[in-house]
Design an enzyme around this catalytic site. Structure first.
Site, PDB file in Angstrom:
ATOM      1  N   GLU A  83      -3.776   7.611   7.766  1.00 39.45           N
ATOM      2  CA  GLU A  83      -5.018   7.026   7.030  1.00 39.45           C
ATOM      3  C   GLU A  83      -5.373   5.567   8.075  1.00 39.45           C
ATOM      4  O   GLU A  83      -6.508   5.455   8.141  1.00 39.45           O
ATOM      5  CB  GLU A  83      -4.512   6.342   5.789  1.00 39.45           C
ATOM      6  N   GLU A 129       2.031   1.827  -3.509  1.00 37.42           N
ATOM      7  CA  GLU A 129       0.946   2.276  -4.428  1.00 37.42           C
ATOM      8  C   GLU A 129       0.988   4.000  -4.083  1.00 37.42           C
ATOM      9  O   GLU A 129       0.712   4.513  -5.111  1.00 37.42           O
ATOM     10  CB  GLU A 129      -0.448   1.928  -3.875  1.00 37.42           C
ATOM     11  N   HIS A 130       1.075   4.333  -3.044  1.00 33.10           N
ATOM     12  CA  HIS A 130       1.171   5.803  -2.688  1.00 33.10           C
ATOM     13  C   HIS A 130       2.403   6.451  -3.623  1.00 33.10           C
ATOM     14  O   HIS A 130       2.184   7.417  -4.020  1.00 33.10           O
ATOM     15  CB  HIS A 130       1.433   6.216  -1.106  1.00 33.10           C
ATOM     16  N   HIS A 144       0.828  -1.380  -0.170  1.00 38.80           N
ATOM     17  CA  HIS A 144      -0.059  -0.040   0.031  1.00 38.80           C
ATOM     18  C   HIS A 144       0.999   1.311  -0.051  1.00 38.80           C
ATOM     19  O   HIS A 144       0.662   2.436  -0.482  1.00 38.80           O
ATOM     20  CB  HIS A 144      -0.904  -0.058   1.292  1.00 38.80           C
TER      21      HIS A 144
END
Length: 457
Positions: free
Chosen positions: A165, A88-89, A85
């Site tokens: 997040e 991905e950022h 993840h």
């Protein structure tokens, strides 16, 4: 910015040449039968191993372009959970050709939208744009497949975004914390034990080099699938893919995880005692998915079983537990089935006022026992089939839903053609098969129970 934009004037000029003629022959002959999804779907594999899947859908002059990487959080090991993840950022942090932030600006400048997603089994990136701008989308994705820049400074900022997040989506939400602990207890031996976003202590200790290593390890053409759905022509998409992705060398792929679960050898129970307002119950049964079932018919029967229990307002849980008995304020059941490894058949619920978690669990058990001892009514099963199948069919109205369906199947090592065959396989499930999987899998040895026990706020 002007220099970056001019970099893409040539591909966009090419795109104008690729524009389809007034939504193809379908618009010219409204009375002609529309080709089936399979007849409109074309595949090709580049020499470097990258698979291209194109579904032509000429109803509107738009397209969605997606790149799926066969890697997600279930591939991660202790110490780097969440790295898929985080990567991905970081994929939006630029290349030598497209500086940080310019990727999204370019897509927006040409009227498109874009985003990305990370799951247990895959990571994906997509753009939804006018069909004439497909070359821009493909060139940008090919560029960051091999040239993504992830400086320490960008990582330092982005890891804090990811940690925040996690706080907002999980740590500050009691039900999310309880569900995360439930999943960790239900999955003992597979990568699904860890949350997609990662454990906070791993995020605290992650480095930019961890993300760069993950990128080099998994982001290569022979581990990627390009899915394009919309007002495009397959040969032209294949040509664009060969032009931009073709020169990228294939890499040496590591061994993929099996994500198989060890036998439960008895029921597992946990309690999550944290500040909250209401108690919540989670119950999961370890069951096979499409890649691990000895007989794939079980997967479709389990899907029908989930529909009988929680297939809308007239399904059994809503009818009996919520409306008639009033035991549950809310309750549900579900089963995915299409995953890389073993998965869960799960129940969740909140007891109604005046009822306890124990009574709610007994009510779930009653529903399971009924299905194990009595055949589902054929009319009930037909209603559930109609509901599930109509949902699958309605997905064809959206080019994004079509692309997601294709990409998910391919990313877990299956074929897009299986998605098209799903309707037929679900339709063939009988009440006897539903009863058989309820007896086979919904047993204590496969069971994990998690209770959110509210503490004072």
């Amino acid at each position: 910015m002007a220099n970056v934009a001019s970099r893409y004037l040539l591909p966009l000029g090419l795109a104008l040449c690729l524009a389809p003629a007034v939504n193809s022959a379908w618009a010219a002959n409204d009375s002609a039968a529309r080709p089936s999804a399979a007849e409109r779907t074309f595949t090709h594999t580049l020499d470097n191993g990258m698979k291209i899947i194109v579904r032509e859908d000429h109803r509107a002059p738009v397209m969605v372009s997606q790149v799926w990487y066969r890697v997600g959080s279930s591939y991660e090991h202790a110490g780097v959970t969440g790295v898929s993840h985080v990567l991905e950022h970081l994929m939006f942090k630029g290349t030598d050709k497209v500086p940080d932030g310019e990727f999204s600006k370019l897509i927006a400048r040409y009227g498109g939208s874009e985003n990305a997603f990370t799951s247990y089994d895959y990571t994906g990136y997509y753009q939804l744009m006018s069909a004439t701008n497909l070359p821009l989308s493909i060139e940008l994705e090919a560029d960051r497949m091999q040239n993504a820049i992830m400086p320490d400074s960008a990582f330092s900022k982005e890891i804090e975004v990811v940690k925040e997040e996690r706080r907002l989506r999980t740590d500050d939400k009691p039900n999310s914390v309880a569900y995360e602990r439930f999943m960790a207890a239900a999955y003992l031996s597979s990568g699904y034990h860890n949350p997609v976003i990662g454990w906070m202590h791993d995020l605290d200790n992650m480095t930019a080099q961890d993300a760069r290593n993950w990128y080099k390890k998994w982001y290569m053409p022979n581990n990627a699938i390009l899915v394009v759905v919309g007002d495009v022509k397959a040969p032209e998409v294949f040509e664009l893919a060969a032009r931009y992705f073709g020169p990228i060398p294939r890499g040496e792929l590591p061994k993929r995880p099996l994500n198989r679960e060890v036998p439960g050898n008895g029921e597992r129970r946990i309690e999550v005692a944290i500040p909250a307002k209401i108690p919540t119950l989670y119950v999961g049964y370890n069951v096979p998915g499409i890649n691990t079932a000895a007989d794939e018919t079980d997967v479709y029967a389990l899907r029908m079983l989930a529909g009988v229990l929680d297939g809308g307002y007239s399904a059994r849980i809503e009818t009996h537990m919520v409306r008639n008995q009033g035991i549950a304020a809310s309750a549900g059941a579900g089963y995915g089935g299409f995953s890389l490894g073993d998965t869960l058949f799960y129940f969740s619920g909140v007891p109604a006022e005046g009822y306890s978690i124990e009574q709610l669990e007994l009510a779930f058990n009653d529903q399971i026992e009924t299905l194990q001892t009595e055949l589902a009514d054929p009319e009930e099963l037909e209603r559930v089939k109609a509901q599930i199948i109509s949902g699958i069919i309605y997905q064809q109205d959206s080019i994004s839903s079509q692309a997601n369906q294709i990409g998910r199947m391919e990313a877990i090592g299956r074929s897009w053609q299986e998605a098209d065959a799903m309707v037929e396989k679900l339709s063939a499930i009988t009440p006897e098969q539903v009863q058989a999987v309820a007896r086979k899998y919904l047993v204590d040895n496969n069971k994990t129970v998690a209770v959110l026990n509210p503490q004072p706020l």
